[in-house]
Design an enzyme around this catalytic site. Structure first.
Site, PDB file in Angstrom:
ATOM      1  N   LYS A  73       0.809  -1.227   0.000  1.00  0.00           N
ATOM      2  CA  LYS A  73       0.000   0.000   0.000  1.00  0.00           C
ATOM      3  C   LYS A  73       0.842   1.278   0.000  1.00  0.00           C
ATOM      4  CE  LYS A  73      -4.108  -1.976   2.182  1.00  0.00           C
ATOM      5  NZ  LYS A  73      -5.114  -1.841   3.250  1.00  0.00           N
ATOM      6  N   ASP A 109      -9.985   2.683   2.689  1.00  0.00           N
ATOM      7  CA  ASP A 109     -10.072   1.929   3.952  1.00  0.00           C
ATOM      8  C   ASP A 109     -10.785   2.746   5.044  1.00  0.00           C
ATOM      9  OD1 ASP A 109      -8.814  -0.437   3.115  1.00  0.00           O
ATOM     10  OD2 ASP A 109      -6.832   0.419   3.433  1.00  0.00           O
ATOM     11  N   GLY A 137       0.119   2.478   9.760  1.00  0.00           N
ATOM     12  CA  GLY A 137      -0.507   2.810   8.486  1.00  0.00           C
ATOM     13  C   GLY A 137      -2.026   2.763   8.540  1.00  0.00           C
ATOM     14  N   ARG A 159       1.535   2.217  21.672  1.00  0.00           N
ATOM     15  CA  ARG A 159       2.607   1.653  22.480  1.00  0.00           C
ATOM     16  C   ARG A 159       3.819   2.595  22.433  1.00  0.00           C
ATOM     17  NH1 ARG A 159       3.812  -4.309  20.422  1.00  0.00           N
ATOM     18  NH2 ARG A 159       4.579  -3.027  18.714  1.00  0.00           N
TER      19      ARG A 159
END
Ligand code: ATR
Length: 278
Positions: A73, A109, A137, A159
Site C-alpha cells: 500500500k 479503507d 498505516g 505503544r
C-alpha cells in the site's frame, strides 16, 4: 493472474503478496452483477520486489484499475502519478485507477470504516469522543475520514507514544480536540474505541485499560477472523458493543467500486454472504 479473460469487459484485480486469501474477488463480481456493470476482477500475485513492474504490466494490458493490499500500500502511494486527498493523507493507497496514462491513487479503507460504523452499526461519529488505538498505516488512513465526520475529540493511543504524537501532528488544523498518549494514560470511557493496532494478527490484546469501555461504547476491531479478537472479547466483558472488520472490508470495496464505476453498490448481500461463510 489468470489469463484467458474476456477482453470485452473492463478488467480489475487485487494485487498483494500473499493474495490467495483475499476476499475481494468474491465481493466485486457481486457488486457488478447487482449494479449491471460489466467487469472482471481477479487476484494478482506480485513478487515482493516487483510491484511497480506488475502495475505497469496491468496498465499495458488495458486494466482499468486495481486494489492493493499487504504489503504494497505504501509503495502504491509512491508509484501513483496522482493522489487523491484521502490517498495523500493516508500515505498509503488501496485503490488505483488507470486513466489516460495516469495512475491515480486513492484510499478507501478509512471511508469504509466510517461507512460501516455510521450506516451499518447506525452510530454517528459527529460529536463523539473517539479513542483510536495504534498509530501505524491503518490508523493514519482512518484519521481524515474520521475528522470529516466532526467528532468531539480523537485520542490516539499507541505503544510507542512518539509515533502517536507524530500522527496527530499531521492532522492538526481541523479545529477538533486531537491528542496523543500511551496506553497507560487512557482514561475514559469513550463513545467509540477503534483497534487499529496489528495486535489481533498475533491474537494479542493491546494494553487498553478497562475504563476505556462502558455500556454504550462501540468497540471496533479493524481485523476480522473466525472468532472475536481478544480486543473484542475484552471490550464486551466491560460492557461495550463490538464489531469486527468484516463490515469495513465490504464497505472499502464498495467505496473502491464507486471510485471506478461512479456508483456505490448496496453492501448487505455481500456482507451477509461472507458472514455466513466464515
Ligand atoms: P498497519 O499497517 O497494520 O497499521 P503498522 O504500520 O506496522 O501496521 O502499525 C502497527 C501498529 O500496531 C502500531 O501502532 C504498533 O505499535 P508501535 O508503533 O508501538 O509498534 C501497533 N501494535 C502492534 N502490535 C501491538 C500490540 N501487541 N499491542 C499494542 N500495539 C501493537
Amino acid at each position: 493472474m489468470s489469463s484467458g479473460l474476456d477482453r470485452s469487459v473492463d478488467r480489475y484485480c487485487v494485487i498483494g503478496n500473499p493474495i490467495a486469501h483475499s476476499k475481494s474477488p468474491e465481493i466485486h463480481p457481486v457488486f457488478a452483477a447487482r449494479t449491471g456493470q460489466h467487469l472482471s476482477y481477479v487476484r494478482c500475485l506480485a513478487p515482493l520486489d516487483g510491484f511497480a513492474d506488475t502495475v505497469r504490466d496491468l496498465v499495458a494490458q488495458g486494466y482499468k484499475g486495481a486494489n492493493v493490499t499487504v504489503p504494497f500500500k505504501i509503495e502504491a502511494a509512491q508509484l501513483a502519478t496522482r493522489l487523491t486527498e484521502r490517498g495523500r493523507a493516508a500515505g498509503a493507497v488501496n485503490t488505483l485507477s488507470f486513466i489516460g496514462g495516469e495512475i491515480i491513487g486513492d484510499n478507501t479503507d478509512g471511508p469504509g470504516l466510517v461507512a460501516d460504523i455510521v450506516r451499518n452499526a447506525g452510530v454517528a461519529l459527529a460529536g463523539k469522543r473517539i479513542l483510536l488505538l495504534g498509530a501505524g498505516g491503518a490508523a493514519r488512513g482512518i484519521m481524515l475520514p474520521f475528522l470529516a465526520e466532526r467528532p468531539a475529540s480523537i485520542l490516539v493511543a499507541n505503544r510507542t507514544v512518539a509515533t502517536a504524537e507524530a500522527l496527530v501532528a499531521n492532522f492538526t488544523g481541523h479545529g477538533l480536540d486531537l491528542a496523543a498518549c500511551g496506553f497507560e494514560d487512557i482514561a475514559g470511557p469513550y463513545d467509540i474505541v477503534v483497534n487499529a493496532t496489528s495486535s489481533s494478527l498475533a491474537a494479542a490484546l493491546p494494553p487498553v485499560p478497562a475504563q476505556a469501555f462502558a455500556p454504550g461504547t462501540l468497540a471496533v476491531d479493524i481485523m476480522y477472523g473466525d472468532a472475536p479478537s481478544p480486543f473484542m472479547r475484552f471490550a464486551a466483558e466491560h460492557g461495550a458493543d463490538t464489531r469486527d472488520g468484516l463490515g469495513m472490508l465490504v464497505e472499502q470495496a464498495a467505496e473502491a467500486f464507486a471510485v471506478w464505476r461512479g456508483m456505490r453498490p448496496d453492501t448487505s448481500e455481500v456482507f451477509n454472504k461472507l458472514r455466513v461463510k466464515k
